[in-house]
Design a protein around this motif. Structure first.
Motif, PDB file in Angstrom:
ATOM      1  N   ARG A 187       0.830  -1.214  -0.062  1.00  0.00           N
ATOM      2  CA  ARG A 187       0.022  -0.074   0.012  1.00  0.00           C
ATOM      3  C   ARG A 187       0.826   1.344   0.071  1.00  0.00           C
ATOM      4  O   ARG A 187       0.588   2.090  -0.727  1.00  0.00           O
ATOM      5  CB  ARG A 187      -0.850   0.148   1.405  1.00  0.00           C
ATOM      6  CG  ARG A 187      -1.826  -1.124   1.181  1.00  0.00           C
ATOM      7  CD  ARG A 187      -2.747  -1.042   2.365  1.00  0.00           C
ATOM      8  NE  ARG A 187      -3.855  -2.164   2.338  1.00  0.00           N
ATOM      9  CZ  ARG A 187      -5.098  -2.369   2.616  1.00  0.00           C
ATOM     10  NH1 ARG A 187      -5.689  -1.201   3.053  1.00  0.00           N
ATOM     11  NH2 ARG A 187      -5.685  -3.385   2.639  1.00  0.00           N
ATOM     12  N   ARG A 188       2.131   1.312   0.625  1.00  0.00           N
ATOM     13  CA  ARG A 188       2.766   2.310   0.896  1.00  0.00           C
ATOM     14  C   ARG A 188       3.595   2.564  -0.407  1.00  0.00           C
ATOM     15  O   ARG A 188       3.578   3.771  -1.013  1.00  0.00           O
ATOM     16  CB  ARG A 188       4.063   2.064   1.733  1.00  0.00           C
ATOM     17  CG  ARG A 188       3.818   1.921   3.147  1.00  0.00           C
ATOM     18  CD  ARG A 188       4.715   2.578   4.336  1.00  0.00           C
ATOM     19  NE  ARG A 188       4.068   2.704   5.552  1.00  0.00           N
ATOM     20  CZ  ARG A 188       4.257   1.929   6.518  1.00  0.00           C
ATOM     21  NH1 ARG A 188       4.932   0.557   6.319  1.00  0.00           N
ATOM     22  NH2 ARG A 188       3.794   2.087   7.662  1.00  0.00           N
ATOM     23  N   GLU A 189       3.891   1.572  -1.315  1.00  0.00           N
ATOM     24  CA  GLU A 189       4.375   1.590  -2.534  1.00  0.00           C
ATOM     25  C   GLU A 189       3.455   2.121  -3.421  1.00  0.00           C
ATOM     26  O   GLU A 189       3.821   3.037  -4.213  1.00  0.00           O
ATOM     27  CB  GLU A 189       4.825   0.129  -3.266  1.00  0.00           C
ATOM     28  CG  GLU A 189       5.952  -0.322  -2.540  1.00  0.00           C
ATOM     29  CD  GLU A 189       6.523  -1.670  -3.316  1.00  0.00           C
ATOM     30  OE1 GLU A 189       6.390  -1.883  -4.292  1.00  0.00           O
ATOM     31  OE2 GLU A 189       6.438  -2.610  -2.368  1.00  0.00           O
ATOM     32  N   ILE A 190       2.029   1.630  -3.526  1.00  0.00           N
ATOM     33  CA  ILE A 190       1.111   2.178  -4.344  1.00  0.00           C
ATOM     34  C   ILE A 190       0.895   3.868  -4.023  1.00  0.00           C
ATOM     35  O   ILE A 190       0.801   4.599  -5.123  1.00  0.00           O
ATOM     36  CB  ILE A 190      -0.158   1.168  -4.144  1.00  0.00           C
ATOM     37  CG1 ILE A 190       0.162  -0.077  -4.570  1.00  0.00           C
ATOM     38  CG2 ILE A 190      -1.346   2.105  -4.692  1.00  0.00           C
ATOM     39  CD1 ILE A 190      -1.117  -1.096  -4.159  1.00  0.00           C
ATOM     40  N   ALA A 191       0.817   4.021  -2.673  1.00  0.00           N
ATOM     41  CA  ALA A 191       0.675   5.547  -2.462  1.00  0.00           C
ATOM     42  C   ALA A 191       1.650   6.292  -3.330  1.00  0.00           C
ATOM     43  O   ALA A 191       1.379   7.373  -3.585  1.00  0.00           O
ATOM     44  CB  ALA A 191       0.528   5.453  -0.930  1.00  0.00           C
ATOM     45  N   ALA A 192       3.191   5.750  -2.839  1.00  0.00           N
ATOM     46  CA  ALA A 192       4.108   6.529  -3.494  1.00  0.00           C
ATOM     47  C   ALA A 192       4.147   6.867  -4.990  1.00  0.00           C
ATOM     48  O   ALA A 192       4.176   7.877  -5.698  1.00  0.00           O
ATOM     49  CB  ALA A 192       5.449   5.780  -3.321  1.00  0.00           C
ATOM     50  N   ILE A 193       3.422   5.767  -5.631  1.00  0.00           N
ATOM     51  CA  ILE A 193       3.369   5.752  -7.234  1.00  0.00           C
ATOM     52  C   ILE A 193       2.448   6.606  -7.643  1.00  0.00           C
ATOM     53  O   ILE A 193       2.556   7.441  -8.525  1.00  0.00           O
ATOM     54  CB  ILE A 193       3.163   4.267  -7.712  1.00  0.00           C
ATOM     55  CG1 ILE A 193       4.338   3.460  -7.456  1.00  0.00           C
ATOM     56  CG2 ILE A 193       2.612   4.375  -8.990  1.00  0.00           C
ATOM     57  CD1 ILE A 193       4.013   1.805  -7.875  1.00  0.00           C
ATOM     58  N   ILE A 194       1.273   6.459  -6.777  1.00  0.00           N
ATOM     59  CA  ILE A 194       0.004   7.555  -7.296  1.00  0.00           C
ATOM     60  C   ILE A 194       0.315   8.822  -7.081  1.00  0.00           C
ATOM     61  O   ILE A 194       0.258  10.003  -7.863  1.00  0.00           O
ATOM     62  CB  ILE A 194      -1.182   7.089  -6.910  1.00  0.00           C
ATOM     63  CG1 ILE A 194      -1.249   7.128  -5.107  1.00  0.00           C
ATOM     64  CG2 ILE A 194      -1.588   6.092  -7.538  1.00  0.00           C
ATOM     65  CD1 ILE A 194      -2.793   7.003  -4.762  1.00  0.00           C
ATOM     66  N   LYS A 195       1.166   9.380  -6.051  1.00  0.00           N
ATOM     67  CA  LYS A 195       1.553  10.654  -5.663  1.00  0.00           C
ATOM     68  C   LYS A 195       2.559  11.064  -6.699  1.00  0.00           C
ATOM     69  O   LYS A 195       2.586  12.201  -7.225  1.00  0.00           O
ATOM     70  CB  LYS A 195       2.250  10.949  -4.180  1.00  0.00           C
ATOM     71  CG  LYS A 195       1.224  10.692  -3.152  1.00  0.00           C
ATOM     72  CD  LYS A 195       2.038  10.990  -1.915  1.00  0.00           C
ATOM     73  CE  LYS A 195       1.303  10.686  -0.435  1.00  0.00           C
ATOM     74  NZ  LYS A 195       2.038  10.488   0.521  1.00  0.00           N
ATOM     75  N   ASN A 196       3.592  10.415  -7.296  1.00  0.00           N
ATOM     76  CA  ASN A 196       4.649  10.485  -8.027  1.00  0.00           C
ATOM     77  C   ASN A 196       3.916  10.987  -9.278  1.00  0.00           C
ATOM     78  O   ASN A 196       4.282  11.935 -10.146  1.00  0.00           O
ATOM     79  CB  ASN A 196       5.525   9.268  -8.136  1.00  0.00           C
ATOM     80  CG  ASN A 196       6.793   9.442  -8.766  1.00  0.00           C
ATOM     81  OD1 ASN A 196       7.047  10.849  -8.586  1.00  0.00           O
ATOM     82  ND2 ASN A 196       7.441   8.682  -9.301  1.00  0.00           N
ATOM     83  N   HIS A 197       2.984   9.980  -9.757  1.00  0.00           N
ATOM     84  CA  HIS A 197       2.080  10.241 -11.081  1.00  0.00           C
ATOM     85  C   HIS A 197       1.016  11.397 -11.023  1.00  0.00           C
ATOM     86  O   HIS A 197       0.449  11.674 -11.981  1.00  0.00           O
ATOM     87  CB  HIS A 197       1.825   8.991 -11.673  1.00  0.00           C
ATOM     88  CG  HIS A 197       2.944   8.209 -12.169  1.00  0.00           C
ATOM     89  ND1 HIS A 197       3.292   8.340 -13.617  1.00  0.00           N
ATOM     90  CD2 HIS A 197       3.639   7.144 -11.666  1.00  0.00           C
ATOM     91  CE1 HIS A 197       4.316   7.146 -13.663  1.00  0.00           C
ATOM     92  NE2 HIS A 197       4.650   6.822 -12.565  1.00  0.00           N
ATOM     93  N   ASN A 198       0.895  11.765  -9.705  1.00  0.00           N
ATOM     94  CA  ASN A 198      -0.414  12.713  -9.516  1.00  0.00           C
ATOM     95  C   ASN A 198      -1.671  12.018 -10.159  1.00  0.00           C
ATOM     96  O   ASN A 198      -2.192  12.557 -10.826  1.00  0.00           O
ATOM     97  CB  ASN A 198       0.046  14.122 -10.470  1.00  0.00           C
ATOM     98  CG  ASN A 198      -0.458  15.249  -9.708  1.00  0.00           C
ATOM     99  OD1 ASN A 198      -1.094  15.052  -8.723  1.00  0.00           O
ATOM    100  ND2 ASN A 198      -0.456  16.437 -10.316  1.00  0.00           N
ATOM    101  N   ALA A 199      -1.689  10.903  -9.895  1.00  0.00           N
ATOM    102  CA  ALA A 199      -2.846  10.155 -10.173  1.00  0.00           C
ATOM    103  C   ALA A 199      -4.024  10.030  -9.303  1.00  0.00           C
ATOM    104  O   ALA A 199      -3.623  10.129  -7.994  1.00  0.00           O
ATOM    105  CB  ALA A 199      -2.428   8.754 -10.519  1.00  0.00           C
TER     106      ALA A 199
END
Ligand SMILES: Cc1ncc(COP(=O)(O)O)c(C=O)c1O
Length: 392
Positions: A187-199
């Motif tokens: 979940r932490r990885e997913i949170a970081a990815i969506i923040k990074n892509h502004n998704a």
């Protein structure tokens, strides 16, 4: 008159619900259905509802029967803000929207966000009702890979890197159909990815409260509050017929959800919202939830033990710590729909898993099993029958 000519272009493209067709046999007398996805009627707090009705009429009088604000009945929004704090989600009452079930939120999301051809990323497999809510707005689905721990973060990263995605739809906890839960680290990885892509991620969480073992896991909403629309419901912890769902969305999306809900149904039933407000704020939910859990835990254990005892080599299944479903995978090429038709002849029904994929070439060898509706003895018997049919 040829009324078919009157249908909107998008309606014609919606197609019939194949799963409904194959499940028609489920209502035949004597059939044991492991196919449904509905709560056990014994889980409904009928006696409490009688008391709550008196309280609501006494406390809110005509206010419980009047038109109300589209955003929802204020005492319920306040009660839900506290409820969400326990789930590590920081929401003011004014930021919570009530809808007619979480399905009502999913429809509003589709209406607000999807323009024909927009790419929407979904897990493979995913919740069919979400696809039904989004499909009329004509998105293009992009599939994301999953394993025993749910969505694989690398697959999300690849999908987001490959082109614009309108939003990602995810059921991270006790997923429907697989029962799988995404662990905290992922979940932490997913949170970081969506923040990074502004998704934008739509996190659908109808089952999180139905935990039979282990510890609650932080929702992705709490890890990336600005990037997540969090949706939940009282359908599994109160009564689905009351149709109380809710969401907490980023401000710029929330205001549009309210506008489209005005057009959908003005607001969710005021009386039902008042019942729900008293159910939560009066401490009845805290008292009743353990009873629902005690009702389902042995059913789930009965199904897991029966699978261990009877199912042949080459089959594997999820072992969720809660929720309403198990997911069985057979050997490659094993046709679960063929098994389905043989099993219904012996009065046992389930859902062939391929129907939960956006492409039905996938998941041929999978099935979804539900354990909330039958008693333990019936569960054991029907798993034994299924294994006999498999072995025959
Ligand atoms: C993943 C998921 N989302 C949403 C819903 C809809 O629930 P409701 O509209 O009753 O809140 C369901 C119902 O089974 C579900 O499994």
């Amino acid at each position: 008159m040829a009324f078919d000519n009157l249908l909107a272009d998008r309606t014609g493209k919606m197609g019939v619900n194949v799963i409904r067709e194959i499940l028609k046999v489920v209502s035949q007398p004597g059939m044991v259905s492991l196919a449904g996805g509905i709560p056990a009627p014994e889980s409904f707090p009928i006696d409490i509802i009688k008391d709550l009705t008196d309280i609501v009429v006494e406390k809110y009088a005509s206010g419980a029967f009047q038109y109300g604000p589209t955003e929802g009945f204020w005492p319920l929004r306040e009660a839900l803000a506290d409820y969400l704090k326990d789930r590590e989600i920081d929401a003011g009452a004014g930021e919570i929207l009530i809808a007619s079930g979480s399905q009502g939120v999913l429809d509003a999301i589709g209406k607000v966000l999807i323009t024909k051809g927009d790419r929407v990323a979904v897990e493979a497999p995913t919740y069919l009702g979400a696809l039904q809510a989004f499909t009329p707005y004509e998105p293009e689905y992009v599939r994301m890979d999953t394993d025993d721990d749910g969505l694989i973060p690398g697959s999300l990263e690849t999908v987001l890197a490959a082109g614009r995605i309108k939003f990602i739809y995810l059921v991270p906890t006790f997923q429907n159909p697989t029962g799988r839960t995404i662990p905290l680290e992922r979940r932490r990885e997913i949170a970081a990815i969506i923040k990074n892509h502004n998704a934008l991620l739509v996190e659908d969480d109808p089952y999180g409260a139905l935990r039979y073992r282990g510890r609650d896991i932080t929702p992705i909403k709490a890890l990336a509050p600005e990037n997540v629309v969090y949706i939940s419901t009282l359908s599994k912890v109160f009564a689905p017929g009351l149709r109380i769902g809710f969401c907490h969305a980023p401000e710029q999306i929330r205001k549009w959800l309210v506008i489209v809900k005005q057009g959908i149904d003005l607001h969710t039933s005021t009386f039902n919202q008042a019942l729900a407000a008293e159910y939560i704020a009066g401490g009845y939910l805290d008292n009743h939830l353990p009873k629902i859990i005690d009702l389902y835990r042995p059913k789930q254990e009965a199904m897991l033990s029966a699978l261990d005892a009877y199912f042949p080599e080459g089959f594997k299944w999820s072992r969720p710590e809660g929720g309403m479903f198990l997911w069985v995978e057979g050997p490659v090429g094993f046709d679960m729909e063929e098994l389905y038709w043989k099993a219904v002849k012996r009065n046992v029904a389930f859902v062939p898993g391929k129907y939960f994929y956006t492409s039905q070439q996938e998941g041929i060898e999978t099935m979804r099993l539900n354990y909330t509706m039958a008693n333990e003895e019936t569960i054991e018997n029907s798993i034994r029958i299924l294994s006999e049919v498999i072995q025959s």
